[in-house]
Design a protein around this motif. Sequence first.
Motif, PDB file in Angstrom:
ATOM      1  N   THR A   1      -3.831   1.199  -3.895  1.00  0.00           N
ATOM      2  CA  THR A   1      -4.359   2.144  -5.285  1.00  0.00           C
ATOM      3  C   THR A   1      -3.070   3.207  -3.898  1.00  0.00           C
ATOM      4  OG1 THR A   1      -4.870   1.724  -7.402  1.00  0.00           O
ATOM      5  CG2 THR A   1      -4.292   4.151  -6.838  1.00  0.00           C
ATOM      6  N   CYS A   2      -4.526   2.811  -3.092  1.00  0.00           N
ATOM      7  CA  CYS A   2      -4.215   4.240  -1.754  1.00  0.00           C
ATOM      8  C   CYS A   2      -2.892   3.978  -1.352  1.00  0.00           C
ATOM      9  CB  CYS A   2      -5.473   4.165  -0.857  1.00  0.00           C
ATOM     10  SG  CYS A   2      -7.131   4.376  -1.352  1.00  0.00           S
ATOM     11  N   VAL A   3      -2.191   2.403  -1.890  1.00  0.00           N
ATOM     12  CA  VAL A   3      -1.142   2.658  -1.316  1.00  0.00           C
ATOM     13  C   VAL A   3       0.049   3.393  -1.970  1.00  0.00           C
ATOM     14  CG1 VAL A   3       0.923   0.904  -1.022  1.00  0.00           C
ATOM     15  CG2 VAL A   3      -1.212   0.201  -0.050  1.00  0.00           C
ATOM     16  N   GLN A   4      -0.036   2.970  -2.847  1.00  0.00           N
ATOM     17  CA  GLN A   4       0.789   4.281  -3.800  1.00  0.00           C
ATOM     18  C   GLN A   4       0.912   5.683  -3.482  1.00  0.00           C
ATOM     19  OE1 GLN A   4       2.726   1.716  -5.348  1.00  0.00           O
ATOM     20  NE2 GLN A   4       0.577   0.170  -4.545  1.00  0.00           N
ATOM     21  N   SER A   5      -0.567   6.005  -3.858  1.00  0.00           N
ATOM     22  CA  SER A   5      -0.761   7.137  -3.098  1.00  0.00           C
ATOM     23  C   SER A   5      -0.185   7.476  -2.395  1.00  0.00           C
ATOM     24  CB  SER A   5      -2.230   7.913  -3.176  1.00  0.00           C
ATOM     25  OG  SER A   5      -2.598   7.260  -4.515  1.00  0.00           O
ATOM     26  N   ILE A   6      -0.578   7.429  -1.211  1.00  0.00           N
ATOM     27  CA  ILE A   6       0.124   7.613   0.502  1.00  0.00           C
ATOM     28  C   ILE A   6       1.146   7.361  -0.121  1.00  0.00           C
ATOM     29  CG2 ILE A   6       0.265   7.187   3.016  1.00  0.00           C
ATOM     30  CD1 ILE A   6      -2.854   8.692   1.957  1.00  0.00           C
ATOM     31  N   ALA A   7       2.070   7.131  -0.373  1.00  0.00           N
ATOM     32  CA  ALA A   7       3.641   6.910  -0.451  1.00  0.00           C
ATOM     33  C   ALA A   7       3.973   8.216  -1.135  1.00  0.00           C
ATOM     34  CB  ALA A   7       3.762   5.524  -1.160  1.00  0.00           C
ATOM     35  N   ILE A   8       3.235   8.681  -2.545  1.00  0.00           N
ATOM     36  CA  ILE A   8       4.311   9.468  -3.133  1.00  0.00           C
ATOM     37  C   ILE A   8       3.549  10.756  -2.261  1.00  0.00           C
ATOM     38  CG2 ILE A   8       3.014  11.036  -4.680  1.00  0.00           C
ATOM     39  CD1 ILE A   8       2.687   8.274  -6.705  1.00  0.00           C
ATOM     40  N   GLY A   9       2.731  11.086  -1.216  1.00  0.00           N
ATOM     41  CA  GLY A   9       2.128  12.147  -0.046  1.00  0.00           C
ATOM     42  C   GLY A   9       2.897  12.126   0.994  1.00  0.00           C
ATOM     43  N   GLY A  10       4.348  10.662   0.977  1.00  0.00           N
ATOM     44  CA  GLY A  10       5.198  11.482   2.347  1.00  0.00           C
ATOM     45  C   GLY A  10       5.344  10.399   3.059  1.00  0.00           C
ATOM     46  N   LYS A  11       4.088   9.523   3.327  1.00  0.00           N
ATOM     47  CA  LYS A  11       3.768   8.744   4.483  1.00  0.00           C
ATOM     48  C   LYS A  11       3.982   7.390   4.513  1.00  0.00           C
ATOM     49  CE  LYS A  11       2.834  12.463   7.255  1.00  0.00           C
ATOM     50  NZ  LYS A  11       0.984  13.155   7.992  1.00  0.00           N
ATOM     51  N   ARG A  12       3.890   6.280   5.424  1.00  0.00           N
ATOM     52  CA  ARG A  12       3.939   5.412   4.901  1.00  0.00           C
ATOM     53  C   ARG A  12       3.221   4.672   5.272  1.00  0.00           C
ATOM     54  NH1 ARG A  12       7.625   4.757   8.484  1.00  0.00           N
ATOM     55  NH2 ARG A  12       7.116   4.634  10.449  1.00  0.00           N
ATOM     56  N   PRO A  13       2.024   4.474   4.299  1.00  0.00           N
ATOM     57  CA  PRO A  13       0.817   3.449   3.530  1.00  0.00           C
ATOM     58  C   PRO A  13       1.554   2.213   4.461  1.00  0.00           C
ATOM     59  CG  PRO A  13       2.162   3.696   2.158  1.00  0.00           C
ATOM     60  CD  PRO A  13       3.675   4.193   2.907  1.00  0.00           C
ATOM     61  N   ARG A  14       0.369   1.555   5.599  1.00  0.00           N
ATOM     62  CA  ARG A  14       0.312  -0.299   5.772  1.00  0.00           C
ATOM     63  C   ARG A  14      -1.766  -0.483   5.866  1.00  0.00           C
ATOM     64  NH1 ARG A  14       3.857  -0.038  10.418  1.00  0.00           N
ATOM     65  NH2 ARG A  14       3.414  -2.545  10.040  1.00  0.00           N
ATOM     66  N   TYR A  15      -0.839  -1.370   4.263  1.00  0.00           N
ATOM     67  CA  TYR A  15      -1.968  -1.489   3.497  1.00  0.00           C
ATOM     68  C   TYR A  15      -2.635  -2.615   4.799  1.00  0.00           C
ATOM     69  CZ  TYR A  15      -4.655  -4.645  -0.182  1.00  0.00           C
ATOM     70  OH  TYR A  15      -5.282  -5.508  -0.337  1.00  0.00           O
ATOM     71  N   ILE A  16      -4.103  -2.432   4.805  1.00  0.00           N
ATOM     72  CA  ILE A  16      -4.728  -3.666   5.636  1.00  0.00           C
ATOM     73  C   ILE A  16      -4.109  -5.366   5.972  1.00  0.00           C
ATOM     74  CG2 ILE A  16      -6.757  -4.047   4.816  1.00  0.00           C
ATOM     75  CD1 ILE A  16      -6.282  -3.651   8.743  1.00  0.00           C
ATOM     76  N   LEU A  17      -3.739  -5.302   4.910  1.00  0.00           N
ATOM     77  CA  LEU A  17      -3.678  -7.301   4.698  1.00  0.00           C
ATOM     78  C   LEU A  17      -2.625  -7.472   4.899  1.00  0.00           C
ATOM     79  CD1 LEU A  17      -5.823  -7.585   0.748  1.00  0.00           C
ATOM     80  CD2 LEU A  17      -6.472  -8.354   3.406  1.00  0.00           C
TER      81      LEU A  17
END
Length: 221
Positions: free
Chosen positions: A172-188
């Motif tokens: 879910t943090c993946v989605q939030s950080i993307a909406i926030g305008g940064k590039r999420p990098r999920y640990i898995l």
Amino acid sequence: MKYIYAPGCALMLYDRELAELLKKEIEKRYTLADTRYMCCLDAETPDKDTAIITTCTYCHTHYRTIQPDAPHVFFLEDLAESGDFDFPDYGGAEMSIHDTCSGRADDRYLNTVRKLLQRMNIRVTEPERSGKRGICCGSSLYGKLPIEKVTEFMKKRADQMPCEDVVVYCPTCVQSIAIGGKRPRYILDLLFGRETSPSVGSSDSIDEWKKDLGKYREENR
């Protein structure tokens, strides 16, 4: 001891293939009796001779709470100490990190994720509000505030990250950080050398993710 793999509903919704890759790694170390696909909140309380294996900090905390006498396994700890996992080398790439609400209060989770990043040769530049001082990505505000306020908070949190790439360990943090305008990098994704692909339908809404997550939970009770 009976071992059960519980990938968690958010990981299953995010990427089933990734959940299966993780299962294969678990099976190298444990003999699994079952795989539990339901949400941890709907699962029966495990007996003291059953260990739930997961990489979700929320699921792990929940199972530890409802059955404190069972030796539940936070599998990221196993990988962090592993002598045979093939860690990818990111060449000293600089990334920030956002700690999920269910993980930031426990040094066990904070230290494990950072050790994994170190083993992948990722240089972490912490935001000012990090670890136990961290704040929510904004997802917990969904349903409590108008969606415009929720996405505004997500953008505010993402703006606090010093780097464009932001490590997260919650889908879910993946989605939030993307909406926030940064590039999420999920640990898995990082561990298996995969790209992180947010599931949000647009840059200003998390409705689609939240509704799909709720649907998954209802269908897998």
